[in-house]
Write an enzyme that holds these catalytic residues in place. Structure first.
Site, PDB file in Angstrom:
ATOM      1  N   ALA A  75      -5.659  -4.795  -0.366  1.00 55.20           N
ATOM      2  CA  ALA A  75      -5.387  -4.160  -1.661  1.00 55.20           C
ATOM      3  C   ALA A  75      -4.105  -4.707  -2.172  1.00 55.20           C
ATOM      4  O   ALA A  75      -4.264  -4.458  -3.413  1.00 55.20           O
ATOM      5  CB  ALA A  75      -5.378  -2.783  -1.289  1.00 55.20           C
ATOM      6  N   THR A  76      -3.304  -5.141  -1.566  1.00 58.59           N
ATOM      7  CA  THR A  76      -1.987  -5.568  -2.277  1.00 58.59           C
ATOM      8  C   THR A  76      -2.331  -6.858  -3.211  1.00 58.59           C
ATOM      9  O   THR A  76      -2.065  -6.870  -4.405  1.00 58.59           O
ATOM     10  CB  THR A  76      -0.883  -6.116  -1.343  1.00 58.59           C
ATOM     11  OG1 THR A  76      -0.518  -4.874  -0.428  1.00 58.59           O
ATOM     12  CG2 THR A  76       0.529  -6.573  -2.077  1.00 58.59           C
ATOM     13  N   ASN A 155      -1.304   7.765  -1.371  1.00 58.14           N
ATOM     14  CA  ASN A 155      -1.191   7.642  -0.052  1.00 58.14           C
ATOM     15  C   ASN A 155      -0.011   8.348   0.905  1.00 58.14           C
ATOM     16  O   ASN A 155      -0.175   8.551   2.054  1.00 58.14           O
ATOM     17  CB  ASN A 155      -0.657   6.012   0.130  1.00 58.14           C
ATOM     18  CG  ASN A 155       0.571   5.666  -0.673  1.00 58.14           C
ATOM     19  OD1 ASN A 155       0.320   5.719  -1.799  1.00 58.14           O
ATOM     20  ND2 ASN A 155       1.478   5.084   0.049  1.00 58.14           N
ATOM     21  N   GLN A 183      -6.893   4.338  -0.342  1.00 58.28           N
ATOM     22  CA  GLN A 183      -6.842   5.361   0.519  1.00 58.28           C
ATOM     23  C   GLN A 183      -8.065   6.331   0.187  1.00 58.28           C
ATOM     24  O   GLN A 183      -8.349   7.228   0.793  1.00 58.28           O
ATOM     25  CB  GLN A 183      -5.627   6.135   0.115  1.00 58.28           C
ATOM     26  CG  GLN A 183      -4.295   5.733   0.585  1.00 58.28           C
ATOM     27  CD  GLN A 183      -4.196   5.717   2.111  1.00 58.28           C
ATOM     28  OE1 GLN A 183      -4.933   6.320   2.876  1.00 58.28           O
ATOM     29  NE2 GLN A 183      -3.168   4.990   2.482  1.00 58.28           N
ATOM     30  N   SER A 203      -9.592  -2.007   0.606  1.00 55.33           N
ATOM     31  CA  SER A 203      -8.790  -2.660   1.761  1.00 55.33           C
ATOM     32  C   SER A 203      -9.568  -2.259   3.084  1.00 55.33           C
ATOM     33  O   SER A 203     -10.283  -1.204   2.980  1.00 55.33           O
ATOM     34  CB  SER A 203      -7.110  -1.963   2.020  1.00 55.33           C
ATOM     35  OG  SER A 203      -6.686  -2.449   3.135  1.00 55.33           O
ATOM     36  N   HIS A 205      -8.191  -2.269   6.217  1.00 50.54           N
ATOM     37  CA  HIS A 205      -7.492  -1.745   7.405  1.00 50.54           C
ATOM     38  C   HIS A 205      -7.256  -0.191   7.174  1.00 50.54           C
ATOM     39  O   HIS A 205      -6.686   0.395   7.972  1.00 50.54           O
ATOM     40  CB  HIS A 205      -6.255  -2.467   7.877  1.00 50.54           C
ATOM     41  CG  HIS A 205      -5.317  -2.376   6.915  1.00 50.54           C
ATOM     42  ND1 HIS A 205      -4.224  -1.482   7.180  1.00 50.54           N
ATOM     43  CD2 HIS A 205      -4.985  -3.021   6.037  1.00 50.54           C
ATOM     44  CE1 HIS A 205      -3.116  -1.425   6.097  1.00 50.54           C
ATOM     45  NE2 HIS A 205      -3.598  -2.407   5.314  1.00 50.54           N
ATOM     46  N   CYS A 328       5.901   1.734   4.231  1.00 44.01           N
ATOM     47  CA  CYS A 328       6.833   0.438   3.626  1.00 44.01           C
ATOM     48  C   CYS A 328       8.102   0.755   3.325  1.00 44.01           C
ATOM     49  O   CYS A 328       8.903  -0.108   2.993  1.00 44.01           O
ATOM     50  CB  CYS A 328       6.172   0.016   2.235  1.00 44.01           C
ATOM     51  SG  CYS A 328       4.240   0.067   2.318  1.00 44.01           S
TER      52      CYS A 328
HETATM   53  C1  LIG Z   1      -2.300   0.360   2.104  1.00 41.49           C
HETATM   54  C2  LIG Z   1      -2.256   0.472   0.638  1.00 41.49           C
HETATM   55  C3  LIG Z   1      -2.092  -0.478  -0.120  1.00 41.49           C
HETATM   56  C4  LIG Z   1      -2.002  -2.014   0.308  1.00 41.49           C
HETATM   57  O1  LIG Z   1      -3.195  -2.497   0.972  1.00 41.49           O
HETATM   58  P1  LIG Z   1      -3.172  -3.753   1.910  1.00 41.49           P
HETATM   59  O2  LIG Z   1      -4.661  -4.060   2.152  1.00 41.49           O
HETATM   60  O3  LIG Z   1      -2.296  -3.217   3.416  1.00 41.49           O
HETATM   61  O4  LIG Z   1      -2.524  -4.650   1.323  1.00 41.49           O
HETATM   62  C5  LIG Z   1      -2.338  -0.270  -1.515  1.00 41.49           C
HETATM   63  N1  LIG Z   1      -2.635   0.736  -2.294  1.00 41.49           N
HETATM   64  C6  LIG Z   1      -2.696   1.950  -1.455  1.00 41.49           C
HETATM   65  C7  LIG Z   1      -2.773   3.048  -2.010  1.00 41.49           C
HETATM   66  C8  LIG Z   1      -2.702   1.972   0.101  1.00 41.49           C
HETATM   67  O5  LIG Z   1      -2.506   2.872   0.789  1.00 41.49           O
END
Ligand SMILES: *Cc1c(COP(=O)(O)O)cnc(C)c1O
Length: 385
Positions: A75-76, A155, A183, A203, A205, A328
């Protein structure tokens, strides 16, 4: 030895064993390991078919067309591609972006990078429940606003935004609407057509799939132009080059299919677990809810413990895997910027814990947590006297 109770599902989820089983078939010589872009042999076609099957599974959960799914590393990267890719491609139309101060760092830091590039950002501040009111977005819209980016579910707090209302305001002002839904997948219904979402970050995971895989939903009509950030081969309609990670992709596809089938039942069960924890703490004094549970998903509960040092509490709870704010930020002792933004006083913010539950959380886990927590609170309060 007591086993560690995992209550940090909002940081990451374990891979569902059913997902791991599917993934294991896409790695070795006797599996489907070939490059999905190889057009000259059967093995490549099989890999491509697997990737396209997963693309459909992801699209199905959010009401999209498979051709609207662009694979990314998470998601990043999807947030980066949505914000930077869109603003750069549309700079002739306008340079103004609207987002909020409580977005994930993947959006906050990307918007800062855009500011450094000469784009203008309006930062909306949330109310005490963590949410932006639609009127705030209305007031922030300008003739040169081209993009609005707001998260579906926060989150750290779990609060849910009214995405339909936000999309309507963005569109009425001629802007495109991006949603970080990392999320939200498997937690709340997400239909991009019904809600009017144009770009959406996903995302693997956070929903029992593997780490290192995600996707950006990019609405096809009207066509949304994005400037690629990663060049080399023109994969994913030119928006994101690089050999597709077949095993990660089929894992994310399977995870999304399971979320479609089981997400609602998971959330119903998790509501019971969240309430069990709250009931168990009802007798403890000085417990404040940072999460407004009336506007939030049941799987995230952020609590503040008055008169307690957060780090000492976390130490006393070493058999419970928890987070103080977002993962983070765990390295720094600054209070979470999200708790700060909703007006939690600094000492309370530093004494806050995020409990996040998931598919494999049990009543026994909650009871063990309650036991450890009430014990730790008593101990720390006695020391403080
Ligand atoms: C975990 C998260 C991300 C980042 O996702 P990754 O797949 O770990 O890069 C971005 N936005 C939110 C709201 C998240 O909870």
């Amino acid at each position: 030895m007591t086993k560690t109770v995992y209550l940090d599902y909002a940081a990451t989820t374990p891979v569902d064993p059913r997902v791991a089983e599917v993934m294991s078939r896409y790695l070795t010589l006797d599996g489907i390991f070939a490059n999905p872009a190889s057009r000259s042999h059967m093995l490549g076609w099989q890999a491509e078919q697997a990737v396209e099957g997963a693309r459909r599974q992801v699209a199905d959960l959010i009401g999209a067309d498979p051709r609207e799914i662009v694979w990314t590393s998470g998601a990043t990267e999807a947030d980066n591609l949505a914000l930077i890719g869109f603003m750069r491609a549309n700079r002739a139309r306008g340079r103004h972006l609207v987002t909020s101060t409580v977005e994930h760092k993947a959006v906050v830091d990307t918007a800062h990078a855009l500011e450094a590039e000469g784009f203008e950002v309006t930062w909306l501040a949330p109310g005490s429940d963590g949410r932006i009111a639609p009127e705030q977005l209305q007031d922030a819209m300008r003739p040169d606003t081209v993009l609005v980016s707001l998260m579906a579910v926060n989150n750290e707090l779990g609060c849910i935004h009214d995405l339909g209302a936000m999309a309507g305001i963005a569109h009425a002002g001629g802007a495109v609407f991006h949603v970080d839904a990392a999320q939200a997948v498997g937690r709340i219904p997400l239909d991009v057509e019904r809600l009017g979402i144009d770009l959406m970050s996903l995302s693997g995971h956070k929903v029992y799939g593997p780490k290192g895989i995600g996707a950006l939903y990019v609405k096809r009509s009207p066509d949304i132009r994005l400037e690629a950030l990663i060049h080399g081969g023109g994969h994913e309609r030119g928006m994101r080059s690089g050999t597709l990670a077949t095993h990660q992709i089929v894992g994310m596809g399977e995870a999304f299919a399971l979320a479609a089938a089981e997400g609602e039942a998971d959330q119903a069960r998790i509501t019971g677990l969240r309430d069990r924890l709250l009931d168990g703490l009802a007798g403890c004094r000085g417990v404040h809810r940072n999460t407004d549970i009336s506007v939030s998903v049941p799987n995230i509960l952020n609590l503040a413990f008055e008169g307690i040092d957060g780090e000492s509490l976390l130490m006393a709870l070493r058999d419970i895997a928890l987070s103080t704010g977002s993962a983070c930020n765990s390295a720094s002792v600054e209070p979470s910027y999200v708790l700060k933004a909703i007006g939690v006083p600094r000492p309370l913010a530093l004494a806050s814990l995020r409990f996040s539950f998931g598919r494999f959380t049990t009543e026994a886990d909650i009871d063990q947590t309650l036991h450890a927590l009430t014990h730790a609170l008593e101990g720390l309060r006695r020391q403080a006297i």
